[in-house]
Write an enzyme that holds these catalytic residues in place. Structure first.
Site, PDB file in Angstrom:
ATOM      1  N   LEU A   1       0.851  -1.203   0.000  1.00 42.67           N
ATOM      2  CA  LEU A   1       0.000   0.000   0.000  1.00 42.67           C
ATOM      3  C   LEU A   1       0.875   1.238   0.000  1.00 42.67           C
ATOM      4  CD1 LEU A   1      -2.614  -0.757   2.830  1.00 42.67           C
ATOM      5  CD2 LEU A   1      -3.019  -0.812   0.348  1.00 42.67           C
TER       6      LEU A   1
ATOM      7  N   HIS B   1      19.798   2.487  16.330  1.00 39.46           N
ATOM      8  CA  HIS B   1      19.823   1.059  16.022  1.00 39.46           C
ATOM      9  C   HIS B   1      20.206   0.294  17.284  1.00 39.46           C
ATOM     10  CE1 HIS B   1      20.085   2.633  11.844  1.00 39.46           C
ATOM     11  NE2 HIS B   1      19.178   1.690  11.690  1.00 39.46           N
TER      12      HIS B   1
ATOM     13  N   ASP C   1      17.570  -5.452  19.534  1.00 47.10           N
ATOM     14  CA  ASP C   1      16.624  -5.673  18.427  1.00 47.10           C
ATOM     15  C   ASP C   1      15.724  -6.885  18.693  1.00 47.10           C
ATOM     16  OD1 ASP C   1      17.436  -3.593  16.881  1.00 47.10           O
ATOM     17  OD2 ASP C   1      18.369  -4.775  15.297  1.00 47.10           O
TER      18      ASP C   1
END
Ligand SMILES: C[C@H](CCC[C@@H](C)[C@H]1CC[C@H]2[C@@H]3[C@H](O)C[C@@H]4C[C@H](O)CC[C@]4(C)[C@H]3C[C@H](O)[C@]12C)C(=O)SCCNC(=O)CCNC(=O)[C@H](O)C(C)(C)COP(=O)(O)OP(=O)(O)OC[C@H]1O[C@@H](n2cnc3c(N)ncnc32)[C@H](O)[C@@H]1OP(=O)(O)O
Length: 382
Positions: free
Chosen positions: A55, A122, A152
């Site tokens: 999308l 990060h 992470d």
């Protein structure tokens, strides 16, 4: 499977949110990843069992489609910088108003508040902010991040999945959804609670890399073998340490006491010399079946064929021949059943998902021809 019937909309992210979505999919949730349009290749390597809808969210009509998907789902998982969803009119207030049962999971580095909330970052930055990075690394060396595992994946993707499961459980009583503010700094720190709470034991009193469990102790370290491979040694308790000494062919009387910290460098030298005298396979034969807490350091390719892992089916090969860890933990009645087929192409399921979510054929074709949605069914058939 445990999460059968749960519908998740995952907005495509870099690594932590994809892992979170993969956990949910492995345990039975229906996970629909929303990708960007006009992207040749996905960088999501954690897409097992997911479907993909492409999308264009820069177009208000694309945003409206996404809203409709979220409103009919149980969970939305978003990996953007603070404020991005609100800017699109897809903030929690908007979505929860229309679907009060929605679980709105926000997986970010720094959380939804505080002066860093809007900053880029990060894993290494989140790990640093959690306090844990300061403890990781060898003696006299700089702090060293163990890949991007801790923030992470452990503190980020996994913790967020845990939060989603908790919210689903709570919803089964209250009937209400809620917002999950999953910060990787906090998730990583929480995973590392032991480090704070074990300080009273004196476990971390010495500088980095000189303590019992941070490679300071010679009986908690890795050693190179004669074939250039490594063995991992974790012989902490005296009774296990004795078995290590015995396996190495050493004699207690010739060695300093195990817990004599000042003698650790000498003891390490001895272990280094002895381990270098045999191959990894030879050492495995010596230590397998003992309680010396000595194991081979296996490579990612070697894990599949190790007899213990093989016996449990701990790793599997998918239809592409790729090795992956089996989802953990193993539930006795409703275990995870990871999908063995290839990952989805971007937009492979746009048509079928939109149809399922109540879009009329003509509406779908309109969205596709206007470039608001993109479908790559044909690519999938090639
Ligand atoms: C260490 C790890 C990361 C490791 C991942 C690596 C495996 C990969 C990282 C880079 C990859 C390489 C690179 O892409 C180049 C090559 C590409 C090629 O295709 C493949 C090879 C590559 C070499 C490729 C290889 C690998 O894949 C990589 C090396 C981590 O630590 S990950 C954790 C990161 N942190 C977070 O997730 C925390 C929360 N998020 C954030 O803080 C931010 O999102 C982040 C990560 C800082 C990124 O900020 P950014 O400014 O880029 O984005 P946001 O502010 O969040 O806004 C998103 C904007 O995107 C718009 N948008 C979203 N969806 C759509 C859509 N469907 N359609 C249109 N637009 C969309 C959204 O509206 C926002 O727009 P605005 O900025 O205008 O508001």
């Amino acid at each position: 499977m445990a999460l059968a019937g749960v519908r998740v909309i995952e907005l495509a992210g870099l690594a932590p949110a994809p892992f979170c979505g993969m956990i949910l999919a492995d345990f039975g949730a229906r996970v629909i990843r929303v990708d960007r349009t006009k992207v040749a290749m996905t960088v999501d390597t954690q897409a097992r069992g997911k479907q993909s809808v492409a999308l264009n969210l820069k177009n208000p009509k694309g945003v409206a489609v996404l809203k409709r998907l979220c409103v009919q789902s149980d969970v939305v998982l978003e990996p953007y910088r603070k404020g991005v969803m609100e800017k699109m009119g897809l903030g929690p207030e908007d979505l929860l108003k229309e679907n009060p049962r929605l679980i709105y999971a926000r997986l970010t580095g720094y959380g939804q508040s505080g002066s860093y909330a809007k900053g880029a970052g990060h894993d290494i930055n989140y790990l640093a902010m959690s306090g844990l990075l300061s403890m990781l690394g060898r003696s006299s060396e700089k702090p060293y991040a163990p890949l991007n595992l801790v923030a992470d994946f452990a503190g980020g993707g996994l913790m967020c999945a845990f939060g989603i499961v908790l919210a689903l459980l709570e919803r089964s009583r209250s009937g209400q959804g809620q917002i999950i503010d999953a910060s990787m700094v906090e998730g990583a720190a929480y995973v590392g609670s032991f480090m704070w709470k074990s300080r009273s034991l004196g476990l971390w009193n010495r500088p980095r890399g000189e303590n019992l469990l941070d490679s300071g102790a010679p009986f908690y370290d890795t050693y190179r073998t004669s074939d250039g491979k490594y063995m991992a040694v974790g012989a902490i308790e005296p009774q296990f340490y004795q078995q290590l000494i015995q396996g190495l062919g050493l004699y207690d009387a010739d060695l300093p006491a195990q817990m004599s910290v000042s003698d650790w460098p000498e003891l390490r030298q001895t272990f280094t010399r002895v381990f270098a005298s045999k191959t990894q396979e030879q050492w495995s034969r010596v230590f397998d079946g003992t309680d010396a807490c000595v194991t081979p350091v296996l490579s990612l390719d070697e894990v599949l064929s190790h007899p213990h892992n093989q016996a449990r089916g701990s790793f599997f090969k998918d239809s592409q021949g790729e090795i992956s860890p089996r989802p953990a933990p193993v539930l006795s009645r409703s275990p995870a059943e990871p999908c063995h087929s290839r990952d989805p192409f971007i937009g492979e399921h746009t048509r079928s998902v939109l149809k399922e979510y109540g879009f009329k054929q003509a509406q779908i074709e309109q969205l596709l021809s206007a470039g608001i949605a993109e479908c790559n069914e044909a690519k999938a058939r090639l």
